[in-house]
Write a protein that holds these residues in place. Sequence first.
Motif, mmCIF file in Angstrom:
data_model
loop_
_atom_site.group_PDB
_atom_site.id
_atom_site.type_symbol
_atom_site.label_atom_id
_atom_site.label_comp_id
_atom_site.label_asym_id
_atom_site.label_seq_id
_atom_site.Cartn_x
_atom_site.Cartn_y
_atom_site.Cartn_z
ATOM 1 N N TYR A 54 0.834 -1.192 0.000
ATOM 2 C CA TYR A 54 0.000 0.000 0.000
ATOM 3 C C TYR A 54 0.875 1.251 0.000
ATOM 4 C CZ TYR A 54 -3.601 -3.320 1.472
ATOM 5 O OH TYR A 54 -4.448 -4.391 1.548
ATOM 6 N N ASP A 55 0.286 2.365 -0.469
ATOM 7 C CA ASP A 55 0.999 3.629 -0.386
ATOM 8 C C ASP A 55 0.604 4.347 0.908
ATOM 9 O OD1 ASP A 55 -1.491 4.786 -0.782
ATOM 10 O OD2 ASP A 55 -1.096 5.411 -2.852
ATOM 11 N N ALA A 56 1.067 5.577 1.084
ATOM 12 C CA ALA A 56 0.825 6.310 2.329
ATOM 13 C C ALA A 56 -0.647 6.632 2.540
ATOM 14 C CB ALA A 56 1.643 7.607 2.331
ATOM 15 N N ASN A 57 -1.456 6.587 1.470
ATOM 16 C CA ASN A 57 -2.888 6.871 1.565
ATOM 17 C C ASN A 57 -3.722 5.592 1.637
ATOM 18 O OD1 ASN A 57 -2.684 9.771 1.373
ATOM 19 N ND2 ASN A 57 -2.151 9.474 -0.783
ATOM 20 N N ASN A 58 -3.040 4.464 1.917
ATOM 21 C CA ASN A 58 -3.693 3.162 2.030
ATOM 22 C C ASN A 58 -4.316 2.690 0.718
ATOM 23 O OD1 ASN A 58 -3.173 2.584 4.823
ATOM 24 N ND2 ASN A 58 -4.702 4.138 5.336
ATOM 25 N N SER B 258 -7.540 15.279 8.289
ATOM 26 C CA SER B 258 -6.699 14.634 9.295
ATOM 27 C C SER B 258 -6.638 15.515 10.534
ATOM 28 C CB SER B 258 -5.288 14.392 8.752
ATOM 29 O OG SER B 258 -5.307 13.504 7.646
ATOM 30 N N ASN C 4 -6.203 10.349 -5.334
ATOM 31 C CA ASN C 4 -6.381 8.979 -4.850
ATOM 32 C C ASN C 4 -7.453 8.208 -5.612
ATOM 33 O OD1 ASN C 4 -4.438 8.864 -2.671
ATOM 34 N ND2 ASN C 4 -5.755 10.342 -1.616
ATOM 35 N N THR D 222 -4.320 6.998 11.353
ATOM 36 C CA THR D 222 -3.413 7.262 10.236
ATOM 37 C C THR D 222 -2.548 6.047 9.920
ATOM 38 O OG1 THR D 222 -1.878 8.276 11.814
ATOM 39 C CG2 THR D 222 -3.322 9.754 10.574
ATOM 40 N N ASN D 223 -2.482 5.065 10.840
ATOM 41 C CA ASN D 223 -1.743 3.834 10.547
ATOM 42 C C ASN D 223 -2.571 2.841 9.743
ATOM 43 O OD1 ASN D 223 -3.547 2.711 12.342
ATOM 44 N ND2 ASN D 223 -2.061 2.372 13.971
ATOM 45 N N THR E 234 -7.711 9.988 10.433
ATOM 46 C CA THR E 234 -8.046 10.538 9.120
ATOM 47 C C THR E 234 -9.504 10.232 8.838
ATOM 48 O OG1 THR E 234 -5.805 10.232 8.284
ATOM 49 C CG2 THR E 234 -7.542 10.489 6.647
#
Length: 351
Positions: free
Chosen positions: A16-20, A312, A48, A338-339, A297
């Motif tokens: 996944y990227d930072a934006n899931n 966020s 996204n 955010t995780n 988020t």
Amino acid sequence: RNTGTYSPSRTNYARYDANNNLLDFYNIYADTTYNPDLRYTNTFDASNRIIANIWFARPAATWDTSAARYFTYNASGQLTQDSLFSYTAGVKSLQTKYTYTYDGSGHPVTINKYGWDILASKWFNNSNYTLSYYGTGNLKSVFVTRDTGTGMYPAYEDSMGYASGYNYFNYYQGFSFTDTGRTVDAIVHKYIGSSGLPDSVNTSQLIYFYTSGGIIPQMLYFKDYYYYNPSGDPVVWVQYLNMGSGYKYNAQESFFYESLTGVADVPNKTDIIIYPNPANNVVNLKLSDAAIGKNITINITNVLGQLVKTQSATAQAIMQVSVSDLVPGTYLMYIKETNGNIWRVQKLVKE
């Protein structure tokens, strides 16, 4: 299964990227060589939104592109077209495409499906979907027409009804069209328990049995019962079937949940109150003590899964999310750390 015991048959991997957003997925068979079997990759734009989905096969020692799907959006961020291509020996071939149109509230109202005519080298329209909605933004009906070779004719129709105060349908009726007229294929009733969750479902479904004497239609009747844990997660599903001689036990499934480290620090989804819903300008979030102080988020997507708003913040007991910039319609609100731990997904109606 092997000698009375279970053993893993494959292992799945995802990135996944930072934006899931899911970037890559592939699996490996647990055989003697641990051969990769399937893989696909996704590409997203700055908002996204997925713009490409590429499938790979591994017939030899290297990955080979087998299919690709591309997505196009308008200036409002609405999906307007997605197209599917296949690959054979590296040669790209057109397969199908869908086009979408929307009403003023942002709901898709027509979806047209096209197939590629290789001989004529052009697209041909083979199916059309017309969607209608209630004033609340909930889906009311889907009407399907198909090309029979002599023109577009009715094929199917689905209609939905909703219990007062709930945003998921509790009544469904499906129809099919033949030369003799319209036939009821299925009727579904969901009954809402005291917890606000469907605890029983009655279904009648028309099934066609193919025998040596011809095609025999028969209506089957199902009763499904659902049981939940205090968190609202299903733990047991039991089904009974009536083929004309009374209801008899047919099937059962049980669901089990892991106790993960730190799970006690994650707020129960029933402890998150979202109001008002429907909303005009602002949505309020009332969070439990377990949520306060965590970095969260809040994402809002439209009915097609397109991200239309994100926010966020550090969780507080009472929080506000402005929805004044959203067009009236139906959305999904995702509340997560955010995780990536998702706390709740809530259907939201903007008036």
